[in-house]
Motif scaffolding. Structure first.
Motif, PDB file in Angstrom:
ATOM      1  N   ARG A 125       0.461  -0.929   0.150  1.00 38.32           N
ATOM      2  CA  ARG A 125       0.140  -0.034   0.389  1.00 38.32           C
ATOM      3  C   ARG A 125       0.724   1.528   0.395  1.00 38.32           C
ATOM      4  O   ARG A 125       0.474   2.130  -0.126  1.00 38.32           O
ATOM      5  N   ARG A 302      -3.940   5.728  -9.132  1.00 38.89           N
ATOM      6  CA  ARG A 302      -3.837   4.462  -8.470  1.00 38.89           C
ATOM      7  C   ARG A 302      -3.978   3.361  -8.863  1.00 38.89           C
ATOM      8  O   ARG A 302      -4.760   3.553  -9.864  1.00 38.89           O
ATOM      9  N   ARG A 304      -4.532  -1.224  -8.687  1.00 37.68           N
ATOM     10  CA  ARG A 304      -4.893  -1.788  -7.339  1.00 37.68           C
ATOM     11  C   ARG A 304      -4.583  -3.606  -8.238  1.00 37.68           C
ATOM     12  O   ARG A 304      -5.748  -3.398  -9.244  1.00 37.68           O
ATOM     13  N   ALA A 318      -4.511  -7.158  -1.651  1.00 39.14           N
ATOM     14  CA  ALA A 318      -5.373  -6.960  -2.765  1.00 39.14           C
ATOM     15  C   ALA A 318      -2.975  -5.505  -2.600  1.00 39.14           C
ATOM     16  O   ALA A 318      -3.020  -5.182  -2.449  1.00 39.14           O
ATOM     17  N   ASP A 320      -2.511  -2.251  -3.917  1.00 41.01           N
ATOM     18  CA  ASP A 320      -3.082  -0.866  -4.510  1.00 41.01           C
ATOM     19  C   ASP A 320      -2.025  -0.016  -3.499  1.00 41.01           C
ATOM     20  O   ASP A 320      -2.110   0.977  -2.367  1.00 41.01           O
TER      21      ASP A 320
END
Lengths: 328, 328
Positions: A125, A302, A304, A318, A320
């Motif tokens: 992330r 972004r 993902r 995920a 992301d």
């Protein structure tokens, strides 16, 4: 079994066992403090970690805590080797076609592979920091495996037994920096900054029938700014299996525990499944319409990347990530 | 200060402080068990290690033992990053000239650099294991630096302060595997197996006036099977200084503590000083005599790489390796 590394004072993070549904986790300081340490003694450590995993899934561990993927490093926050193949040769053919170049026949039998930087992977992330949008910021959705100690000159037949864990990868690529590096012939350096890996790494049994010993037969799903971008099947059109990629990597040297080998951008000949990187989409636009219209990533965009099992559960969690401008 | 890693049960070896004359050493478990660990906390650890070094040189340590270089790993037995430049551009020009290719003008301003494998370096006296003499086994005598944490986009002006240690390198190269890899454009993988580094890594002050902040102004001496092969000056004809190479490497990413940056094969325009690799000697033969006559290394051949200070003492100790056939 699912394993991850939580951000901590250590540059290797702290190893945690994660529940199958990715909601809870537990530290295992009595077994190993880092995933790298566990991999270096895998025959001993794996059964101990599996026992914790069984208890965690059964809800039997009072030390378990709720897992927030934002707190995670990549499963290996850094590694001693990151060797990324390019096993979906139709993707390579497409890239060449768009610039009017023939694909050498040998590319169907001799894998492409580059040595990637591995001293500082991004967490799943974490922001992708780039100096300029002019660099042509792109993602590449891939599958990767982590090895134990693998001997020099291992055969494809024997290489599969060295695959201990699987992950997803975002092999961040700076497309506009590639041409100048290709001309120099020394491979990628500027064009391949830190990659990011999925929240968890999983043992092959977590994939059930989707893992056939050579490839993962499931779609790899990529979203760009919330819109589905592609979901090509990772088991379709993979010209070289992971054991073949490993054997290629080990031709002139052994590979040490913790070595990561990547598949390259997942790509299907069936274009209706979409792509796993912007460059491929742009190539298709050039071939079909004469010019690329999809831009590379801008600051704030972004990406993902996720893989769902047939029953719909997220296997790896995920990746992301948002693209952010570098501030000196 | 001189530091090394002695072979031990740990894959990182065990950190030792080595006396200036390379004859004695002492373990420092109270300070750091590995060189990587020391580099990650260098501001704290360096003064503590320097204090031990002073006592060791004064003969004041009862725990000191006699040092045998055969017992050593490379100072970093493995690393998270090995980025090898090619800073002696006249060497690159020569290689091109021998195959009738022009050197692009940009090569004088934009450094060549490749990402090397770093999961398993050879010790300074370890055998070079190769599958076949047909691979074109060659050595490359180079200088390298080890960095602490270095920010993305660091300038050449600021990069020098991140150089903590210097070493010598034998960047083992498999020449006959290079052409097929160059054609593919993804850089070297098979052609660059494990490198070996000098017995000790030294802080810049150990070089005295020979270290000018950018390069090492001393001859790098290579012997092949006991005969002098070359002694080009590492400070002459180095087109890019180490700070320039570091700034190049950090363009699109930060570099983490323990990152190794290499100079590339040391080479002087004055050919009377000899060469630092067989490939260059062969290129000169092709240019001068129409054909290469010096063979690549055969099984049993030895290469020795060393750098002597102006008073004749060995600064880094000697890399001294034999080529041995790989047995499955």
């Amino acid at each position: 079994m699912k394993l991850a590394s939580i951000k901590s004072a250590s540059r290797d993070g702290t190893l945690i066992v994660v529940s199958r549904d990715l909601t809870s986790a537990v530290e295992v300081p009595g077994i190993a403090t880092s995933l790298q340490a566990a991999l270096e003694d895998w025959e001993t450590k794996a059964p101990e970690l599996e026992a914790v995993y069984a208890k965690l899934n059964a809800g039997d561990l009072s030390a378990a805590f709720e897992l927030d993927p934002v707190t995670l490093e990549s499963p290996l926050p850094r590694a001693y080797q990151w060797a990324d193949g390019s096993a979906y040769v139709n993707h390579v053919e497409l890239v060449r076609k768009a610039r009017g170049a023939e694909l050498p026949e040998s590319f169907w039998t001799d894998p492409l592979m580059y040595q990637g930087g591995s001293d500082n992977f991004l967490g799943p992330r974490d922001d992708i920091i780039a100096g300029s949008e002019d660099w042509g910021i792109d993602f590449e959705s891939e599958v990767a495996v982590i090895l134990d100690d693998t001997p020099m000159a291992v055969t494809p037949e024997n290489a599969g037994s060295h695959i201990k864990l699987l992950m997803l990868v975002n092999d961040v690529s700076l497309r506009n920096l590639i041409p100048a590096e290709l001309v120099k012939g020394f491979g990628f350096f500027h064009a391949k900054p830190s990659s990011a890996f999925s929240p968890v790494a999983v043992t092959p049994d977590e994939l059930g029938n989707a893992w056939d010993g050579g490839k993962v037969n499931l779609p790899l799903v990529t979203h760009l700014n919330g819109d589905l971008f592609g979901k090509p099947d990772a088991g379709t059109d993979m010209t070289f299996t992971f054991p073949q990629l490993i054997a290629h990597a080990a031709k002139s040297r052994k590979l040490m525990a913790g070595c990561i080998v990547g598949s390259g951008t997942v790509s299907n000949l069936d274009r209706s499944s979409g792509s796993s990187c912007l460059a491929e989409k742009r190539m298709l636009e050039i071939i079909d319409e004469g010019a690329a219209k999809t831009p590379f990533m801008q600051f704030g965009d972004r990406v993902r990347i996720e893989m769902l099992a047939q029953d719909g559960h997220s296997i790896f969690g995920a990746i992301d990530q948002q693209v952010v401008k570098h501030e000196a």
